[in-house]
Every structure is written in structure tokens, then in C-alpha cells.
Design an enzyme around this catalytic site. Structure first.
Site, mmCIF file in Angstrom:
data_model
loop_
_atom_site.group_PDB
_atom_site.id
_atom_site.type_symbol
_atom_site.label_atom_id
_atom_site.label_comp_id
_atom_site.label_asym_id
_atom_site.label_seq_id
_atom_site.Cartn_x
_atom_site.Cartn_y
_atom_site.Cartn_z
ATOM 1 N N CYS A 142 4.438 9.622 0.716
ATOM 2 C CA CYS A 142 3.067 10.156 0.385
ATOM 3 C C CYS A 142 3.043 10.828 -0.856
ATOM 4 O O CYS A 142 3.835 11.986 -1.040
ATOM 5 C CB CYS A 142 2.477 11.002 1.667
ATOM 6 S SG CYS A 142 0.978 11.632 1.314
ATOM 7 N N HIS A 181 8.846 6.923 9.035
ATOM 8 C CA HIS A 181 9.967 7.107 7.334
ATOM 9 C C HIS A 181 11.064 7.426 7.599
ATOM 10 O O HIS A 181 11.284 8.042 8.696
ATOM 11 C CB HIS A 181 8.964 7.946 6.572
ATOM 12 C CG HIS A 181 7.483 7.538 5.971
ATOM 13 N ND1 HIS A 181 7.269 7.920 4.603
ATOM 14 C CD2 HIS A 181 6.814 7.094 6.567
ATOM 15 C CE1 HIS A 181 6.248 7.564 4.399
ATOM 16 N NE2 HIS A 181 5.851 7.001 5.565
ATOM 17 N N ARG A 192 0.788 -1.005 -0.102
ATOM 18 C CA ARG A 192 -0.109 -0.052 -0.103
ATOM 19 C C ARG A 192 0.940 1.122 0.125
ATOM 20 O O ARG A 192 1.107 1.799 -0.923
ATOM 21 C CB ARG A 192 -1.050 0.110 1.245
ATOM 22 C CG ARG A 192 -2.133 0.899 1.183
ATOM 23 C CD ARG A 192 -1.615 2.276 1.565
ATOM 24 N NE ARG A 192 -1.368 2.464 3.037
ATOM 25 C CZ ARG A 192 -0.729 3.582 3.192
ATOM 26 N NH1 ARG A 192 -0.791 4.814 2.709
ATOM 27 N NH2 ARG A 192 -0.300 3.580 4.667
ATOM 28 N N HIS A 235 4.604 4.208 12.967
ATOM 29 C CA HIS A 235 4.663 4.145 11.440
ATOM 30 C C HIS A 235 6.004 5.091 11.047
ATOM 31 O O HIS A 235 5.411 6.316 10.994
ATOM 32 C CB HIS A 235 3.589 4.314 10.774
ATOM 33 C CG HIS A 235 3.695 4.293 9.268
ATOM 34 N ND1 HIS A 235 2.898 3.485 8.457
ATOM 35 C CD2 HIS A 235 4.260 5.047 8.453
ATOM 36 C CE1 HIS A 235 3.236 3.713 7.277
ATOM 37 N NE2 HIS A 235 3.893 4.966 7.097
#
Length: 320
Positions: A245, A214, A20, A212
């Protein structure tokens, strides 16, 4: 304030988001069969929890236009938990029809990013989630929450911890059991992780936190270490470090699944994942994307992966 890691969790749950978050911002759009090949390689490595896709508008994110087909192909695989992001009731209806195990409702902690991401105000997103929660009642599908820009916004800068708490409380009121804090553009730091996790442990203790991160600024795994020190045992990562994103400038890849699994394994923490097979999956991902991926362990191998000395040239001369 930093916290010294004294007794990290013995078991950590890793949710693979490569299918995803990893693919949504890539210029190469994989066919469904290619995604399934990558999913099977990850399953062979022991991955059991997938954030497999997002039921958003195919026009907004063409790379995920096969969301229903992908879920349908994986949903009968024994032992898997398939979650999918949805922005609204329409997305939730599609996810339910496809057969997901849990629906993840997502909203940004900052107004500017939420407007770019879903073209709504934060309050409009949260109000719409009430419809989704009612639709899920009695369905057997779990409700989870996710907060993007939870550690900072590329348009607004610092995000107040109170804004994150307010959204977390709304999710708890909707019946969510899990909450993911998203570091959308790699703005998290260990002190911020400490502040947010401690705050939410007190403000919304009923929510199981997932982190989560990055690796935009190179400290994704440092933030994981801080989360472990705070007792957080759920993390999201992407095979090969794929990700980013499309609606946030500079949002480079997630922390890599194989790098995270290597770190945890070297700490003696059980993940249920096989590192060598994760590396195989990462190499497949690199082949499918047609480029090298940012993960480190896939290139260097595990710590005790030895080289054949005869294949390495020997320096000439005595040196100085």
C-alpha cells in the site's frame, strides 16, 4: 487460540490481485499492453477471478490510471470475473461504465489509515457507500466490501475486533455478499485470524469472508493455514508476491499466488490453477518489473522439480 487443521476446504477460490494491489506501489509503471500480457499469462494458468484495478484518482495512484482501458480489454474474455476497487460514487460510476462484474468498496478499520488512504473519516466513507449501493441496484453488478488494516494499523497499533464488526455490519446492510479482510502491513497472526474470523462468522454470517494477507513479517502462509482450519475458502494473492500500500509504511508484498497454489496443491486442495503456468506468469512479471520478485516457488520450482546431477559439481575428498 490456534485451531488444528483437521478438515480444510476441498476447493479454494483464489482472486488474483497482482494487477491492482501488485502494481499500485511499484516504481515501474506498466503500459496497458504489458498488463494485458500478464493478465493473459495468468488466464492461461487458470486464473478466473481478478481484482483487476482500482478506479481511484489517477493523480493519487498513477500506476492505475488506465483502469477503464484495462477492464474494457478483458471484459469479453469468457469465464472471467472482474472486480475493481472504488472509493466513492464517482469511482463506481467509472467502474460501471467500464463493465466490471463487481464493485469492491473499501474502508480502513482505523481512522488514521483511512485518512491517509482516501482522505476521509471512516464514517464519511461508509456514508458515501450508501450512494454507491443505491446506484448499483438493478445494474447486475455485485457489491463487495473490503476492510483494510483489519488486523492492525501502522499508525494506531491494535485494531479492536469491534471496529471490524461494525464495518462488516454496515457492509451487510448495504447488500454486500462478500467481505475481504485486508492485512495491509502484515500485522496478522494466526491467533488474530482466529479471533476475527470466528467473531465475524457469528456477527455477520451472511458475508462470505475472503482473507487478504501480506507477507511483510514472513507468516502470510501460516495465516492461510489458520484460515483453512477455520473453514475459510477464499483468499487473495498476487503473482510473484508483488504489492503493498502506498499509504502505509512497511507494506511489502502480498502472499505470492504461486506459493499459495503450491501450498494448497500439496494439501490436496483444488484451486483450478496450473502451478507451472503460474510460475511462467511470475517470471513474466519479474521481467516486466525489471527485478527479482519475492515469491519462493518461482525460484525453487515445485517440490519434485528435479535437477540434472551431471550439471551439479561433486564434492572433493572424503569429508570428515
Amino acid at each position: 487460540m490456534l485451531v488444528a487443521p483437521e478438515a480444510p476446504p476441498r476447493r479454494v477460490h483464489i482472486t488474483e490481485v497482482g494487477l491492482r494491489d501488485g502494481l499500485q506501489n511499484e516504481p515501474v509503471v506498466l503500459a496497458t499492453e504489458q498488463k494485458l500480457a500478464l493478465a493473459r499469462a495468468l488466464i492461461a494458468a487458470g486464473v478466473r477471478e481478478f481484482e483487476v484495478t482500482s478506479f481511484v484518482s489517477p493523480r493519487a495512484v498513477p500506476a492505475l490510471s488506465d483502469a477503464a482501458e484495462l477492464v474494457a480489454a478483458l471484459r469479453d474474455t469468457p469465464g472471467l470475473h472482474l472486480s475493481a476497487l472504488v472509493p466513492n460514487l464517482r469511482g463506481a460510476e467509472r467502474a460501471l461504465e467500464a463493465g466490471v462484474d463487481s464493485v469492491v468498496l473499501f474502508v480502513s478499520a482505523s481512522e488514521s489509515h483511512n485518512a491517509k488512504n482516501v482522505n476521509r473519516s471512516v464514517e464519511a466513507s461508509l456514508a458515501g457507500f450508501e450512494q454507491v449501493a443505491r446506484r448499483l441496484e438493478g445494474s447486475g453488478v455485485a457489491l463487495r466490501g473490503a476492510i483494510a488494516t483489519a488486523f492492525g494499523c501502522p499508525f494506531e497499533g491494535n485494531v479492536p475486533v469491534q471496529a471490524v464488526e461494525d464495518i462488516a455490519r454496515r457492509f451487510a446492510g448495504l447488500g454486500a455478499t462478500h467481505l475481504s479482510l485486508g492485512d495491509t502491513t502484515g500485522m496478522a497472526t494466526p491467533p488474530l485470524v482466529t479471533e476475527r474470523v470466528r467473531h465475524l462468522h457469528q456477527a455477520a454470517p451472511e458475508l462470505a469472508l475472503t482473507l487478504h494477507f501480506h507477507n511483510t513479517r514472513g507468516i502470510g502462509l501460516a495465516n492461510v493455514m489458520q484460515g483453512l482450519a477455520l473453514g475459510v475458502d477464499r483468499y487473495e494473492s498476487s503473482i510473484g508476491g508483488l504489492g503493498g500500500c502506498p499509504f502505509a509504511p512497511g507494506a511489502s508484498g502480498n502472499i505470492a499466488s504461486e506459493d499459495l497454489a503450491y501450498l494448497l496443491g500439496e494439501m490436496g486442495i483444488d484451486t483450478g490453477l496450473e502451478l507451472e503456468r503460474l510460475i511462467d506468469a511470475s517470471r513474466l512479471a519479474s521481467e516486466l518489473m525489471g527485478r527479482s520478485l519475492p515469491a519462493q516457488v518461482s525460484r525453487a520450482g515445485p517440490r519434485l522439480a528435479l535437477s540434472d546431477g551431471d550439471s551439479v559439481p561433486t564434492a572433493e575428498g572424503r569429508g570428515t
